[in-house]
Design an enzyme around this catalytic site. Sequence first.
Site, PDB file in Angstrom:
ATOM      1  N   TRP A  11      -1.957  -7.685  -8.720  1.00 46.33           N
ATOM      2  CA  TRP A  11      -2.936  -7.094  -9.640  1.00 46.33           C
ATOM      3  C   TRP A  11      -4.309  -6.924  -9.007  1.00 46.33           C
ATOM      4  O   TRP A  11      -5.242  -6.453  -9.655  1.00 46.33           O
ATOM      5  CB  TRP A  11      -2.987  -7.926 -10.937  1.00 46.33           C
ATOM      6  N   GLU A  97      -5.523  -5.503   2.792  1.00 43.71           N
ATOM      7  CA  GLU A  97      -6.925  -5.464   2.332  1.00 43.71           C
ATOM      8  C   GLU A  97      -7.672  -6.704   2.812  1.00 43.71           C
ATOM      9  O   GLU A  97      -8.858  -6.630   3.144  1.00 43.71           O
ATOM     10  CB  GLU A  97      -6.964  -5.307   0.800  1.00 43.71           C
ATOM     11  N   GLY A 173      -2.134   2.679  -2.144  1.00 45.14           N
ATOM     12  CA  GLY A 173      -3.128   3.285  -3.023  1.00 45.14           C
ATOM     13  C   GLY A 173      -3.405   4.748  -2.719  1.00 45.14           C
ATOM     14  O   GLY A 173      -4.360   5.335  -3.231  1.00 45.14           O
ATOM     15  N   SER A 213       2.311   2.484  -2.871  1.00 41.73           N
ATOM     16  CA  SER A 213       2.549   3.583  -3.818  1.00 41.73           C
ATOM     17  C   SER A 213       3.945   3.563  -4.436  1.00 41.73           C
ATOM     18  O   SER A 213       4.533   4.616  -4.682  1.00 41.73           O
ATOM     19  CB  SER A 213       2.253   4.943  -3.159  1.00 41.73           C
ATOM     20  N   GLY A 234       1.182  -2.394  -6.428  1.00 44.27           N
ATOM     21  CA  GLY A 234      -0.227  -2.530  -6.789  1.00 44.27           C
ATOM     22  C   GLY A 234      -0.501  -1.816  -8.105  1.00 44.27           C
ATOM     23  O   GLY A 234      -0.168  -2.306  -9.187  1.00 44.27           O
ATOM     24  N   GLY A 235      -1.077  -0.637  -8.006  1.00 41.04           N
ATOM     25  CA  GLY A 235      -1.540   0.123  -9.172  1.00 41.04           C
ATOM     26  C   GLY A 235      -0.567   0.182 -10.338  1.00 41.04           C
ATOM     27  O   GLY A 235      -0.945  -0.062 -11.492  1.00 41.04           O
TER      28      GLY A 235
HETATM   29  P1  13P Z   1      -0.281   0.392  -4.463  1.00 46.22           P
HETATM   30  O1  13P Z   1       1.042   0.164  -5.144  1.00 46.22           O
HETATM   31  O2  13P Z   1      -1.406   0.588  -5.446  1.00 46.22           O
HETATM   32  O3  13P Z   1      -0.196   1.435  -3.413  1.00 46.22           O
HETATM   33  O4  13P Z   1      -0.644  -1.004  -3.716  1.00 46.22           O
HETATM   34  C1  13P Z   1       0.297  -1.584  -2.902  1.00 46.22           C
HETATM   35  C2  13P Z   1      -0.177  -2.943  -2.524  1.00 46.22           C
HETATM   36  O5  13P Z   1      -1.115  -3.096  -1.770  1.00 46.22           O
HETATM   37  C3  13P Z   1       0.525  -4.104  -3.102  1.00 46.22           C
HETATM   38  O6  13P Z   1       0.140  -5.285  -2.480  1.00 46.22           O
END
Ligand code: 13P
Length: 251
Positions: A11, A97, A173, A213, A234-235
Amino acid sequence: MPRKPFIAGNWKMHNTIEQTKTLAAAVKAAANPNNAEVMIAPVFTALSAAAQALKGSDIILSAQDCFFEEKGAFTSQISAGQVKDAGCTHVILGHSERRALFGDSDEIINKKIKAAVKQGLKVVFCIGETLAEREENRTMTVLTRQIEAGLDGLSKEDLKDLIVAYEPVWAIGTGKTATPAMAQETHCQIRALLSAKFTAPFAGAVRILYGGSVKADNVDALMAQADIDGVLVGGQSLEAQNFARIIGYQK
Ligand code: 13P
């Protein structure tokens, strides 16, 4: 032994405590037709509340990071023991990140993994190449370095609960997903690296998740690949319905 599917939501820096509780309750209520292990990783401040909200379910609670020291004058840092104290059984380490924005080197990640293992936390160890590295055909060099340095000094017994997350940085992302075939090829290579470093049975048992993604309309094709054992989302894990659809992927 077949590897149990593992569906995880990272999250990141989203949601208040109340929002976390609501979303955790929705994940708890989601159908789990594949009998997958399901994990959520809320922000540190909401971990205790999430642990309460998840009571009575099998949903796994994870932190998004931890520091390698046990305690002391390390303003702002949170130890593996404190993560456990908040109710987590798992911790995500080495996220791109953290690597790109907060200076987590392979050596720092290695120390964090050791600290987490010492506390009995299960580690979701993230690796992945940048777009430039892929375009320069350096993907395997980078992944090899990340695995060798990140897992240096750890035995296969230390890492018996290890989960690896392959997240190509260019897919996070951005809406760009690695094609299922491309992800499968890389996962297979990662498993070969783990086999060479540890043993074939060890590598055969490790879950390797794909991240970057992932969404409702690409999860089925990704999960159909032989070496993709789960996803780190993620998102799309912030939307209860979308995440529920991802948990309920169809092979
Ligand atoms: P997204 O699914 O938003 O691309 O992020 C992936 C992620 O970094 C999960 O740790």
